[in-house]
Write an enzyme that holds these catalytic residues in place. Structure first.
Site, PDB file in Angstrom:
ATOM      1  CD  GLU A  32      -2.480   5.263   4.553  1.00 44.84           C
ATOM      2  OE1 GLU A  32      -2.201   5.407   5.751  1.00 44.84           O
ATOM      3  OE2 GLU A  32      -2.505   6.274   3.602  1.00 44.84           O
ATOM      4  CB  SER A  71      -0.888  -0.117   1.338  1.00 43.74           C
ATOM      5  OG  SER A  71      -1.382   1.273   1.469  1.00 43.74           O
ATOM      6  CE1 TYR A  85      -4.071  -1.662   5.615  1.00 49.35           C
ATOM      7  CE2 TYR A  85      -3.162   0.180   4.750  1.00 49.35           C
ATOM      8  CZ  TYR A  85      -3.776  -0.742   4.580  1.00 49.35           C
ATOM      9  OH  TYR A  85      -3.776  -1.238   3.342  1.00 49.35           O
TER      10      TYR A  85
HETATM   11  P1  NDP Z   1     -11.341  -4.783   1.905  1.00 49.68           P
HETATM   12  O1  NDP Z   1     -11.475  -4.183   3.186  1.00 49.68           O
HETATM   13  O2  NDP Z   1     -12.668  -4.441   0.890  1.00 49.68           O
HETATM   14  O3  NDP Z   1     -11.553  -6.167   1.928  1.00 49.68           O
HETATM   15  C1  NDP Z   1     -10.636  -6.956   2.794  1.00 49.68           C
HETATM   16  C2  NDP Z   1     -10.941  -8.342   2.634  1.00 49.68           C
HETATM   17  O4  NDP Z   1     -10.277  -9.049   3.767  1.00 49.68           O
HETATM   18  C3  NDP Z   1     -12.489  -8.493   3.221  1.00 49.68           C
HETATM   19  O5  NDP Z   1     -12.916  -9.707   2.268  1.00 49.68           O
HETATM   20  C4  NDP Z   1     -12.432  -9.413   4.746  1.00 49.68           C
HETATM   21  O6  NDP Z   1     -13.184 -10.183   5.022  1.00 49.68           O
HETATM   22  C5  NDP Z   1     -10.871 -10.050   4.566  1.00 49.68           C
HETATM   23  N1  NDP Z   1     -10.246 -10.099   5.853  1.00 49.68           N
HETATM   24  C6  NDP Z   1     -10.185  -9.455   6.750  1.00 49.68           C
HETATM   25  N2  NDP Z   1      -9.421  -9.940   7.881  1.00 49.68           N
HETATM   26  C7  NDP Z   1      -9.476 -11.385   7.550  1.00 49.68           C
HETATM   27  C8  NDP Z   1      -8.531 -12.457   8.096  1.00 49.68           C
HETATM   28  N3  NDP Z   1      -8.203 -12.397   9.410  1.00 49.68           N
HETATM   29  N4  NDP Z   1      -8.749 -13.543   7.650  1.00 49.68           N
HETATM   30  C9  NDP Z   1      -9.179 -13.812   6.264  1.00 49.68           C
HETATM   31  N5  NDP Z   1      -9.737 -12.521   5.425  1.00 49.68           N
HETATM   32  C10 NDP Z   1      -9.993 -11.453   6.312  1.00 49.68           C
HETATM   33  O7  NDP Z   1     -10.175  -4.082   1.089  1.00 49.68           O
HETATM   34  P2  NDP Z   1      -9.764  -3.733  -0.549  1.00 49.68           P
HETATM   35  O8  NDP Z   1     -10.382  -4.696  -1.295  1.00 49.68           O
HETATM   36  O9  NDP Z   1      -9.980  -2.312  -0.505  1.00 49.68           O
HETATM   37  O10 NDP Z   1      -8.298  -4.036  -0.385  1.00 49.68           O
HETATM   38  C11 NDP Z   1      -7.725  -5.423  -0.851  1.00 49.68           C
HETATM   39  C12 NDP Z   1      -6.282  -5.406  -0.075  1.00 49.68           C
HETATM   40  O11 NDP Z   1      -5.524  -4.244  -0.791  1.00 49.68           O
HETATM   41  C13 NDP Z   1      -6.206  -5.145   1.474  1.00 49.68           C
HETATM   42  O12 NDP Z   1      -5.002  -5.877   1.737  1.00 49.68           O
HETATM   43  C14 NDP Z   1      -5.880  -3.682   1.416  1.00 49.68           C
HETATM   44  O13 NDP Z   1      -5.158  -3.466   2.692  1.00 49.68           O
HETATM   45  C15 NDP Z   1      -4.975  -3.405   0.333  1.00 49.68           C
HETATM   46  N6  NDP Z   1      -4.865  -2.060  -0.366  1.00 49.68           N
HETATM   47  C16 NDP Z   1      -6.149  -1.572  -0.702  1.00 49.68           C
HETATM   48  C17 NDP Z   1      -6.015  -0.243  -1.185  1.00 49.68           C
HETATM   49  C18 NDP Z   1      -7.415   0.498  -1.713  1.00 49.68           C
HETATM   50  O14 NDP Z   1      -7.170   1.488  -1.871  1.00 49.68           O
HETATM   51  N7  NDP Z   1      -8.412  -0.253  -1.756  1.00 49.68           N
HETATM   52  C19 NDP Z   1      -4.658   0.387  -1.591  1.00 49.68           C
HETATM   53  C20 NDP Z   1      -3.585  -0.324  -1.394  1.00 49.68           C
HETATM   54  C21 NDP Z   1      -3.818  -1.603  -0.774  1.00 49.68           C
HETATM   55  P3  NDP Z   1     -14.507  -9.686   5.667  1.00 49.68           P
HETATM   56  O15 NDP Z   1     -15.622  -9.360   4.503  1.00 49.68           O
HETATM   57  O16 NDP Z   1     -15.144 -10.991   6.461  1.00 49.68           O
HETATM   58  O17 NDP Z   1     -14.362  -8.348   6.492  1.00 49.68           O
HETATM   59  P1  GDR Z   2      -6.806   5.706   3.404  1.00 48.92           P
HETATM   60  O1  GDR Z   2      -8.329   6.099   3.021  1.00 48.92           O
HETATM   61  O2  GDR Z   2      -6.768   5.889   5.088  1.00 48.92           O
HETATM   62  O3  GDR Z   2      -6.157   6.638   2.453  1.00 48.92           O
HETATM   63  O4  GDR Z   2      -6.498   4.223   3.157  1.00 48.92           O
HETATM   64  P2  GDR Z   2      -9.340   6.608   3.760  1.00 48.92           P
HETATM   65  O5  GDR Z   2     -10.643   6.641   2.817  1.00 48.92           O
HETATM   66  O6  GDR Z   2     -10.137   5.974   5.116  1.00 48.92           O
HETATM   67  O7  GDR Z   2      -9.119   8.110   3.941  1.00 48.92           O
HETATM   68  C1  GDR Z   2      -8.766   8.950   2.978  1.00 48.92           C
HETATM   69  C2  GDR Z   2      -8.387  10.517   3.390  1.00 48.92           C
HETATM   70  O8  GDR Z   2      -9.649  11.110   4.056  1.00 48.92           O
HETATM   71  C3  GDR Z   2      -9.422  11.477   5.235  1.00 48.92           C
HETATM   72  N1  GDR Z   2     -10.865  11.684   5.825  1.00 48.92           N
HETATM   73  C4  GDR Z   2     -11.690  10.670   6.011  1.00 48.92           C
HETATM   74  N2  GDR Z   2     -11.457   9.321   5.972  1.00 48.92           N
HETATM   75  C5  GDR Z   2     -12.334   8.535   6.486  1.00 48.92           C
HETATM   76  N3  GDR Z   2     -12.497   7.356   6.154  1.00 48.92           N
HETATM   77  N4  GDR Z   2     -13.690   9.063   6.905  1.00 48.92           N
HETATM   78  C6  GDR Z   2     -13.784  10.331   7.085  1.00 48.92           C
HETATM   79  O9  GDR Z   2     -14.829  10.988   7.769  1.00 48.92           O
HETATM   80  C7  GDR Z   2     -12.931  11.387   6.743  1.00 48.92           C
HETATM   81  N5  GDR Z   2     -12.712  12.680   6.811  1.00 48.92           N
HETATM   82  C8  GDR Z   2     -11.284  12.745   6.105  1.00 48.92           C
HETATM   83  C9  GDR Z   2      -8.613  10.583   5.961  1.00 48.92           C
HETATM   84  O10 GDR Z   2      -8.093  11.283   7.207  1.00 48.92           O
HETATM   85  C10 GDR Z   2      -7.448  10.649   4.949  1.00 48.92           C
HETATM   86  O11 GDR Z   2      -6.530  11.435   4.947  1.00 48.92           O
HETATM   87  C11 GDR Z   2      -7.127   3.629   1.994  1.00 48.92           C
HETATM   88  C12 GDR Z   2      -7.401   2.071   2.304  1.00 48.92           C
HETATM   89  O12 GDR Z   2      -7.917   1.396   1.587  1.00 48.92           O
HETATM   90  C13 GDR Z   2      -6.049   1.183   2.707  1.00 48.92           C
HETATM   91  O13 GDR Z   2      -6.203  -0.074   2.912  1.00 48.92           O
HETATM   92  C14 GDR Z   2      -5.300   1.485   1.598  1.00 48.92           C
HETATM   93  O14 GDR Z   2      -3.983   0.628   1.912  1.00 48.92           O
HETATM   94  C15 GDR Z   2      -4.911   2.934   1.347  1.00 48.92           C
HETATM   95  O15 GDR Z   2      -5.988   3.482   1.069  1.00 48.92           O
HETATM   96  C16 GDR Z   2      -3.986   3.210   0.136  1.00 48.92           C
END
Ligand code: NDP
Ligand code: GDR
Length: 323
Positions: free
Chosen positions: A125, A123, A147
Protein backbone atom coordinates in the site's frame (compact mmCIF):
# COMPACT_ATOMS: atom_id res chain seq x y z
CA UNK A 1 16.67 -22.29 22.07
CA UNK A 2 15.96 -19.08 20.12
CA UNK A 3 13.23 -16.77 21.40
CA UNK A 4 10.82 -14.66 19.37
CA UNK A 5 8.25 -12.04 20.31
CA UNK A 6 5.39 -11.43 17.86
CA UNK A 7 3.22 -8.35 18.30
CA UNK A 8 -0.41 -8.71 17.21
CA UNK A 9 -0.41 -12.44 17.99
CA UNK A 10 -4.20 -12.67 17.45
CA UNK A 11 -3.87 -11.60 13.79
CA UNK A 12 -3.78 -13.64 10.58
CA UNK A 13 -0.04 -13.49 9.89
CA UNK A 14 0.98 -13.99 13.51
CA UNK A 15 -0.88 -17.29 13.70
CA UNK A 16 1.06 -18.67 10.72
CA UNK A 17 4.36 -17.18 11.89
CA UNK A 18 3.92 -18.66 15.37
CA UNK A 19 3.35 -22.11 13.83
CA UNK A 20 6.40 -21.64 11.62
CA UNK A 21 8.69 -20.56 14.47
CA UNK A 22 7.46 -23.33 16.80
CA UNK A 23 8.37 -25.82 14.05
CA UNK A 24 11.83 -24.30 13.96
CA UNK A 25 12.17 -24.94 17.69
CA UNK A 26 11.69 -21.34 18.89
CA UNK A 27 10.21 -20.31 22.21
CA UNK A 28 7.38 -18.02 21.04
CA UNK A 29 5.85 -15.07 22.90
CA UNK A 30 3.03 -12.94 21.56
CA UNK A 31 1.44 -9.68 22.62
CA UNK A 32 -2.28 -8.98 22.79
CA UNK A 33 -4.08 -5.81 23.71
CA UNK A 34 -6.74 -5.96 26.33
CA UNK A 35 -10.33 -6.35 25.07
CA UNK A 36 -13.62 -7.16 26.78
CA UNK A 37 -13.91 -10.50 24.99
CA UNK A 38 -11.23 -13.05 24.22
CA UNK A 39 -10.22 -12.93 20.59
CA UNK A 40 -7.92 -15.92 20.27
CA UNK A 41 -9.61 -18.05 17.57
CA UNK A 42 -6.63 -18.03 15.23
CA UNK A 43 -4.20 -19.23 17.91
CA UNK A 44 -6.48 -21.47 19.92
CA UNK A 45 -4.59 -24.55 18.67
CA UNK A 46 -1.31 -23.00 19.90
CA UNK A 47 -2.47 -21.89 23.36
CA UNK A 48 -0.34 -24.41 25.23
CA UNK A 49 2.75 -23.77 23.11
CA UNK A 50 3.09 -20.00 23.21
CA UNK A 51 3.21 -17.42 25.97
CA UNK A 52 0.86 -14.45 25.78
CA UNK A 53 1.90 -11.07 27.20
CA UNK A 54 -0.31 -7.99 27.35
CA UNK A 55 1.10 -5.19 25.23
CA UNK A 56 -0.38 -2.28 23.32
CA UNK A 57 1.38 -0.24 20.66
CA UNK A 58 -0.07 2.86 22.34
CA UNK A 59 1.60 2.06 25.64
CA UNK A 60 5.37 2.46 25.77
CA UNK A 61 5.94 0.79 29.13
CA UNK A 62 3.91 -2.29 28.14
CA UNK A 63 6.27 -2.75 25.18
CA UNK A 64 9.41 -2.46 27.34
CA UNK A 65 7.91 -4.88 29.86
CA UNK A 66 7.12 -7.37 27.10
CA UNK A 67 10.75 -7.27 25.95
CA UNK A 68 12.03 -7.69 29.50
CA UNK A 69 9.75 -10.68 30.06
CA UNK A 70 10.30 -12.45 26.73
CA UNK A 71 14.00 -11.64 26.30
CA UNK A 72 13.63 -12.24 22.56
CA UNK A 73 16.36 -12.68 19.98
CA UNK A 74 13.87 -11.58 17.32
CA UNK A 75 10.85 -9.27 17.38
CA UNK A 76 8.25 -9.42 14.60
CA UNK A 77 6.06 -6.32 14.58
CA UNK A 78 2.85 -7.51 12.97
CA UNK A 79 0.45 -5.43 15.08
CA UNK A 80 -1.29 -2.57 13.32
CA UNK A 81 -4.64 -1.05 12.44
CA UNK A 82 -4.50 -3.01 9.20
CA UNK A 83 -7.79 -2.27 7.42
CA UNK A 84 -7.32 0.40 4.74
CA UNK A 85 -10.99 1.49 4.68
CA UNK A 86 -11.07 2.15 8.44
CA UNK A 87 -8.03 4.38 8.14
CA UNK A 88 -10.18 7.13 6.62
CA UNK A 89 -12.62 6.91 9.56
CA UNK A 90 -9.87 6.76 12.18
CA UNK A 91 -6.86 8.48 10.59
CA UNK A 92 -5.30 9.67 13.84
CA UNK A 93 -5.67 6.33 15.61
CA UNK A 94 -4.26 4.59 12.54
CA UNK A 95 -1.25 6.88 12.74
CA UNK A 96 -0.84 6.18 16.45
CA UNK A 97 -0.92 2.38 16.00
CA UNK A 98 0.56 1.82 12.60
CA UNK A 99 3.12 4.64 12.47
CA UNK A 100 4.10 5.91 15.94
CA UNK A 101 3.59 2.48 17.49
CA UNK A 102 6.65 1.33 15.55
CA UNK A 103 8.77 4.12 17.01
CA UNK A 104 7.62 3.14 20.49
CA UNK A 105 8.63 -0.46 19.87
CA UNK A 106 11.99 0.49 18.33
CA UNK A 107 12.68 2.80 21.29
CA UNK A 108 11.93 -0.06 23.66
CA UNK A 109 14.39 -2.26 21.75
CA UNK A 110 17.05 0.47 21.72
CA UNK A 111 16.80 0.89 25.49
CA UNK A 112 16.21 -2.71 26.61
CA UNK A 113 18.50 -4.58 24.19
CA UNK A 114 19.66 -3.10 20.87
CA UNK A 115 20.96 -6.53 19.79
CA UNK A 116 17.38 -7.74 19.23
CA UNK A 117 16.65 -8.33 15.53
CA UNK A 118 13.54 -6.51 14.33
CA UNK A 119 11.06 -7.24 11.53
CA UNK A 120 8.64 -4.53 10.41
CA UNK A 121 5.50 -5.39 8.42
CA UNK A 122 5.71 -2.88 5.57
CA UNK A 123 3.10 -2.96 2.82
CA UNK A 124 2.57 -2.68 -0.92
CA UNK A 125 0.00 0.00 0.00
CA UNK A 126 3.03 2.31 0.30
CA UNK A 127 3.31 2.20 -3.52
CA UNK A 128 -0.35 3.28 -3.85
CA UNK A 129 -0.58 5.30 -7.07
CA UNK A 130 2.21 3.39 -8.68
CA UNK A 131 5.04 5.12 -10.48
CA UNK A 132 6.61 1.94 -11.84
CA UNK A 133 5.44 -1.59 -12.76
CA UNK A 134 6.19 -4.09 -11.35
CA UNK A 135 7.00 -2.52 -7.97
CA UNK A 136 10.33 -3.31 -6.33
CA UNK A 137 12.36 -2.15 -3.31
CA UNK A 138 13.51 1.04 -5.10
CA UNK A 139 10.08 2.06 -6.46
CA UNK A 140 8.98 5.49 -5.20
CA UNK A 141 6.21 5.49 -2.57
CA UNK A 142 2.92 7.31 -3.21
CA UNK A 143 0.47 6.09 -0.55
CA UNK A 144 -3.24 6.65 -1.13
CA UNK A 145 -4.75 6.22 2.34
CA UNK A 146 -3.98 7.24 5.93
CA UNK A 147 -3.00 3.57 6.39
CA UNK A 148 -0.52 3.74 3.50
CA UNK A 149 0.91 7.01 4.80
CA UNK A 150 1.33 5.52 8.29
CA UNK A 151 3.13 2.48 6.82
CA UNK A 152 5.55 4.79 4.94
CA UNK A 153 6.43 6.49 8.24
CA UNK A 154 6.83 3.08 9.91
CA UNK A 155 9.04 1.91 7.06
CA UNK A 156 11.37 4.89 7.23
CA UNK A 157 11.60 4.96 11.03
CA UNK A 158 12.72 1.32 10.85
CA UNK A 159 15.36 2.20 8.23
CA UNK A 160 16.35 5.15 10.40
CA UNK A 161 16.89 3.05 13.55
CA UNK A 162 19.01 0.70 11.48
CA UNK A 163 21.11 3.61 10.21
CA UNK A 164 21.16 5.62 13.46
CA UNK A 165 21.73 2.90 16.04
CA UNK A 166 22.89 -0.10 14.02
CA UNK A 167 19.83 -2.12 15.03
CA UNK A 168 19.38 -5.22 12.85
CA UNK A 169 16.03 -4.04 11.46
CA UNK A 170 14.36 -5.26 8.26
CA UNK A 171 11.21 -4.22 6.44
CA UNK A 172 9.30 -6.82 4.48
CA UNK A 173 7.29 -4.99 1.83
CA UNK A 174 4.59 -7.61 1.56
CA UNK A 175 1.93 -7.58 -1.12
CA UNK A 176 -1.58 -8.78 -0.20
CA UNK A 177 -1.58 -12.22 1.35
CA UNK A 178 -4.69 -14.09 2.31
CA UNK A 179 -5.84 -17.35 3.90
CA UNK A 180 -8.87 -18.98 5.49
CA UNK A 181 -7.81 -17.01 8.62
CA UNK A 182 -8.13 -13.62 6.87
CA UNK A 183 -10.36 -11.08 8.66
CA UNK A 184 -13.89 -11.13 7.22
CA UNK A 185 -13.91 -7.47 6.15
CA UNK A 186 -11.06 -7.90 3.62
CA UNK A 187 -12.34 -8.47 0.10
CA UNK A 188 -10.99 -12.02 -0.45
CA UNK A 189 -12.51 -13.43 2.71
CA UNK A 190 -15.68 -11.41 2.24
CA UNK A 191 -16.00 -13.11 -1.15
CA UNK A 192 -15.06 -16.64 -0.06
CA UNK A 193 -17.48 -16.45 2.86
CA UNK A 194 -20.22 -14.82 0.78
CA UNK A 195 -19.86 -17.40 -1.99
CA UNK A 196 -20.01 -20.26 0.51
CA UNK A 197 -23.14 -18.81 2.09
CA UNK A 198 -24.82 -18.13 -1.27
CA UNK A 199 -24.13 -21.67 -2.46
CA UNK A 200 -25.75 -23.02 0.72
CA UNK A 201 -28.77 -20.72 0.37
CA UNK A 202 -27.86 -18.74 3.50
CA UNK A 203 -27.31 -15.42 1.71
CA UNK A 204 -28.86 -13.86 -1.40
CA UNK A 205 -26.52 -11.07 -2.45
CA UNK A 206 -22.95 -9.97 -1.92
CA UNK A 207 -22.41 -6.20 -1.74
CA UNK A 208 -18.99 -4.99 -2.81
CA UNK A 209 -17.20 -1.84 -3.87
CA UNK A 210 -14.98 -1.55 -6.95
CA UNK A 211 -14.39 -4.77 -8.92
CA UNK A 212 -11.63 -3.50 -11.21
CA UNK A 213 -8.68 -2.93 -8.80
CA UNK A 214 -5.94 -5.50 -9.23
CA UNK A 215 -3.88 -7.03 -6.47
CA UNK A 216 -0.91 -9.39 -6.27
CA UNK A 217 -2.51 -11.99 -3.98
CA UNK A 218 -0.46 -14.70 -2.26
CA UNK A 219 -0.96 -17.17 0.60
CA UNK A 220 -0.10 -15.92 4.12
CA UNK A 221 1.35 -19.31 5.09
CA UNK A 222 4.01 -18.90 2.38
CA UNK A 223 4.85 -15.30 3.27
CA UNK A 224 5.79 -15.80 6.93
CA UNK A 225 8.82 -17.84 5.85
CA UNK A 226 10.16 -14.75 4.06
CA UNK A 227 9.83 -12.72 7.31
CA UNK A 228 11.97 -15.23 9.15
CA UNK A 229 14.53 -15.54 6.35
CA UNK A 230 15.10 -11.76 6.41
CA UNK A 231 16.22 -11.95 10.04
CA UNK A 232 18.65 -14.83 9.31
CA UNK A 233 20.76 -12.84 6.81
CA UNK A 234 24.24 -11.52 7.65
CA UNK A 235 23.14 -7.94 6.85
CA UNK A 236 19.77 -6.27 7.53
CA UNK A 237 17.89 -4.91 4.52
CA UNK A 238 14.42 -4.59 3.01
CA UNK A 239 12.64 -6.97 0.64
CA UNK A 240 9.57 -7.04 -1.57
CA UNK A 241 7.57 -10.25 -1.09
CA UNK A 242 5.01 -10.99 -3.82
CA UNK A 243 3.92 -13.58 -6.38
CA UNK A 244 4.63 -11.47 -9.48
CA UNK A 245 1.09 -12.06 -10.78
CA UNK A 246 -2.00 -9.93 -10.29
CA UNK A 247 -5.75 -10.36 -10.64
CA UNK A 248 -8.79 -8.10 -10.35
CA UNK A 249 -11.44 -8.40 -7.65
CA UNK A 250 -13.75 -9.51 -10.51
CA UNK A 251 -11.41 -12.40 -11.38
CA UNK A 252 -11.29 -13.45 -7.74
CA UNK A 253 -15.10 -13.43 -7.65
CA UNK A 254 -15.43 -15.45 -10.85
CA UNK A 255 -13.05 -18.16 -9.66
CA UNK A 256 -14.63 -18.29 -6.19
CA UNK A 257 -18.10 -18.86 -7.68
CA UNK A 258 -16.67 -21.43 -10.10
CA UNK A 259 -15.36 -23.39 -7.10
CA UNK A 260 -18.97 -23.97 -6.00
CA UNK A 261 -20.18 -24.61 -9.55
CA UNK A 262 -21.89 -21.24 -10.14
CA UNK A 263 -21.19 -19.64 -13.55
CA UNK A 264 -23.82 -16.88 -13.66
CA UNK A 265 -22.24 -15.18 -10.64
CA UNK A 266 -23.14 -11.65 -11.76
CA UNK A 267 -26.70 -11.99 -10.52
CA UNK A 268 -25.54 -12.35 -6.92
CA UNK A 269 -23.35 -9.25 -6.91
CA UNK A 270 -24.11 -5.62 -6.10
CA UNK A 271 -20.96 -3.69 -7.02
CA UNK A 272 -19.89 -0.08 -6.51
CA UNK A 273 -21.76 0.07 -3.21
CA UNK A 274 -20.84 3.57 -1.93
CA UNK A 275 -20.08 2.30 1.58
CA UNK A 276 -17.33 0.04 0.17
CA UNK A 277 -15.84 2.61 -2.21
CA UNK A 278 -12.66 4.40 -1.11
CA UNK A 279 -11.96 8.15 -1.29
CA UNK A 280 -8.74 7.29 -3.15
CA UNK A 281 -8.28 3.84 -4.69
CA UNK A 282 -5.13 1.81 -5.33
CA UNK A 283 -5.84 0.46 -8.82
CA UNK A 284 -2.94 -1.72 -9.76
CA UNK A 285 -0.32 -3.54 -7.70
CA UNK A 286 2.10 -6.20 -8.87
CA UNK A 287 5.34 -7.01 -7.09
CA UNK A 288 8.80 -7.92 -8.31
CA UNK A 289 10.23 -10.25 -5.63
CA UNK A 290 13.39 -11.11 -7.53
CA UNK A 291 15.61 -9.73 -4.74
CA UNK A 292 13.94 -12.03 -2.19
CA UNK A 293 14.28 -14.93 -4.60
CA UNK A 294 17.98 -14.24 -5.16
CA UNK A 295 19.13 -13.40 -1.62
CA UNK A 296 16.64 -15.26 0.58
CA UNK A 297 15.97 -18.14 -1.79
CA UNK A 298 12.28 -17.48 -1.17
CA UNK A 299 9.48 -18.14 -3.63
CA UNK A 300 5.72 -18.54 -3.22
CA UNK A 301 4.39 -22.09 -3.21
CA UNK A 302 0.63 -21.51 -3.59
CA UNK A 303 -0.99 -20.43 -6.88
CA UNK A 304 -3.85 -17.93 -7.18
CA UNK A 305 -6.27 -20.74 -8.09
CA UNK A 306 -5.17 -22.87 -5.14
CA UNK A 307 -5.57 -19.88 -2.81
CA UNK A 308 -9.11 -19.07 -3.95
CA UNK A 309 -10.18 -22.71 -3.74
CA UNK A 310 -8.59 -23.15 -0.32
CA UNK A 311 -10.50 -20.14 1.04
CA UNK A 312 -13.87 -21.05 -0.45
CA UNK A 313 -13.62 -24.67 0.69
CA UNK A 314 -12.66 -23.62 4.22
CA UNK A 315 -15.64 -21.27 4.38
CA UNK A 316 -17.95 -23.96 3.06
CA UNK A 317 -16.88 -26.19 5.96
CA UNK A 318 -17.49 -23.42 8.49
CA UNK A 319 -20.86 -22.44 7.03
CA UNK A 320 -22.08 -26.04 6.86
CA UNK A 321 -21.40 -26.43 10.58
CA UNK A 322 -23.04 -23.11 11.54
CA UNK A 323 -26.78 -23.40 11.11
P1 NDP B 1 -4.53 -8.48 11.22
O1 NDP B 1 -5.45 -7.31 11.12
O2 NDP B 1 -5.07 -9.85 11.02
O3 NDP B 1 -3.78 -8.44 12.65
C1 NDP B 1 -3.39 -7.24 13.23
C2 NDP B 1 -3.01 -7.50 14.67
O4 NDP B 1 -2.62 -6.24 15.28
C3 NDP B 1 -4.13 -8.06 15.55
O5 NDP B 1 -3.60 -9.03 16.40
C4 NDP B 1 -4.58 -6.83 16.35
O6 NDP B 1 -5.15 -7.15 17.60
C5 NDP B 1 -3.25 -6.15 16.55
N1 NDP B 1 -3.36 -4.75 16.98
C6 NDP B 1 -4.11 -3.77 16.42
N2 NDP B 1 -3.93 -2.63 17.08
C7 NDP B 1 -3.06 -2.88 18.09
C8 NDP B 1 -2.50 -2.09 19.14
N3 NDP B 1 -2.78 -0.81 19.32
N4 NDP B 1 -1.62 -2.69 20.00
C9 NDP B 1 -1.32 -3.99 19.85
N5 NDP B 1 -1.83 -4.78 18.90
C10 NDP B 1 -2.69 -4.22 18.03
O7 NDP B 1 -3.33 -8.21 10.18
P2 NDP B 1 -2.48 -9.23 9.28
O8 NDP B 1 -2.09 -10.39 10.07
O9 NDP B 1 -3.17 -9.38 7.98
O10 NDP B 1 -1.20 -8.33 8.97
C11 NDP B 1 -0.08 -8.29 9.85
C12 NDP B 1 0.72 -7.02 9.60
O11 NDP B 1 1.16 -7.00 8.24
C13 NDP B 1 -0.05 -5.72 9.80
O12 NDP B 1 0.86 -4.77 10.29
C14 NDP B 1 -0.49 -5.33 8.39
O13 NDP B 1 -0.69 -3.95 8.30
C15 NDP B 1 0.71 -5.81 7.61
N6 NDP B 1 0.48 -6.19 6.23
C16 NDP B 1 -0.48 -7.12 5.93
C17 NDP B 1 -0.65 -7.55 4.63
C18 NDP B 1 -1.69 -8.55 4.28
O14 NDP B 1 -1.99 -8.67 3.08
N7 NDP B 1 -2.23 -9.31 5.23
C19 NDP B 1 0.22 -7.04 3.55
C20 NDP B 1 1.22 -6.09 3.99
C21 NDP B 1 1.35 -5.70 5.29
P3 NDP B 1 -6.74 -7.42 17.78
O15 NDP B 1 -6.95 -8.85 17.40
O16 NDP B 1 -6.93 -7.14 19.22
O17 NDP B 1 -7.46 -6.48 16.86
P1 GDR C 1 -6.21 -3.86 0.70
O1 GDR C 1 -7.22 -5.08 0.93
O2 GDR C 1 -6.90 -2.56 0.80
O3 GDR C 1 -5.48 -4.17 -0.56
O4 GDR C 1 -5.25 -3.97 1.97
P2 GDR C 1 -8.79 -5.22 0.83
O5 GDR C 1 -9.06 -6.67 0.72
O6 GDR C 1 -9.50 -4.46 1.89
O7 GDR C 1 -9.13 -4.49 -0.59
C1 GDR C 1 -8.61 -4.97 -1.82
C2 GDR C 1 -9.33 -4.30 -2.98
O8 GDR C 1 -10.69 -4.76 -3.04
C3 GDR C 1 -11.53 -3.65 -3.27
N1 GDR C 1 -12.90 -3.94 -2.80
C4 GDR C 1 -13.25 -4.17 -1.52
N2 GDR C 1 -12.51 -4.25 -0.39
C5 GDR C 1 -13.15 -4.54 0.76
N3 GDR C 1 -12.43 -4.66 1.88
N4 GDR C 1 -14.50 -4.74 0.83
C6 GDR C 1 -15.29 -4.67 -0.29
O9 GDR C 1 -16.51 -4.84 -0.21
C7 GDR C 1 -14.63 -4.38 -1.53
N5 GDR C 1 -15.07 -4.25 -2.80
C8 GDR C 1 -14.01 -4.00 -3.56
C9 GDR C 1 -10.85 -2.51 -2.51
O10 GDR C 1 -11.34 -1.24 -2.94
C10 GDR C 1 -9.40 -2.77 -2.88
O11 GDR C 1 -9.09 -2.21 -4.11
C11 GDR C 1 -4.74 -5.22 2.42
C12 GDR C 1 -4.55 -5.13 3.94
O12 GDR C 1 -4.21 -6.41 4.42
C13 GDR C 1 -3.45 -4.17 4.31
O13 GDR C 1 -3.19 -4.26 5.71
C14 GDR C 1 -2.19 -4.56 3.53
O14 GDR C 1 -1.14 -3.68 3.83
C15 GDR C 1 -2.47 -4.59 2.05
O15 GDR C 1 -3.51 -5.51 1.79
C16 GDR C 1 -1.25 -5.00 1.23
Amino acid sequence: MKRALITGITGQDASYLAEFLLNKGYKVYGTTRRSSTINNERIEHLQDKITIIQGDLLDQSSLSSALLEAEPDEVYNLAAQSFVQTSWNQPVLTGEFTALGVTRLLEAIRVVNPKIKFYQASSSEMFGKVTETPQKETTRFHPRSPYGVAKVYAHYITVNYRESFGIFACCGILFNHESPRRGIEFVTRKISRGVARISLGKQKKLELGALEPKRDWGFAGDYVEAMWLMLQQPVASDFVVATGENHSVREFLKLAFKTVGIDDWNRYIISNNPSHMRPAEVDYLIGDASRARKILGWRPKTSFKELVEMMVKADLEIEKKEK
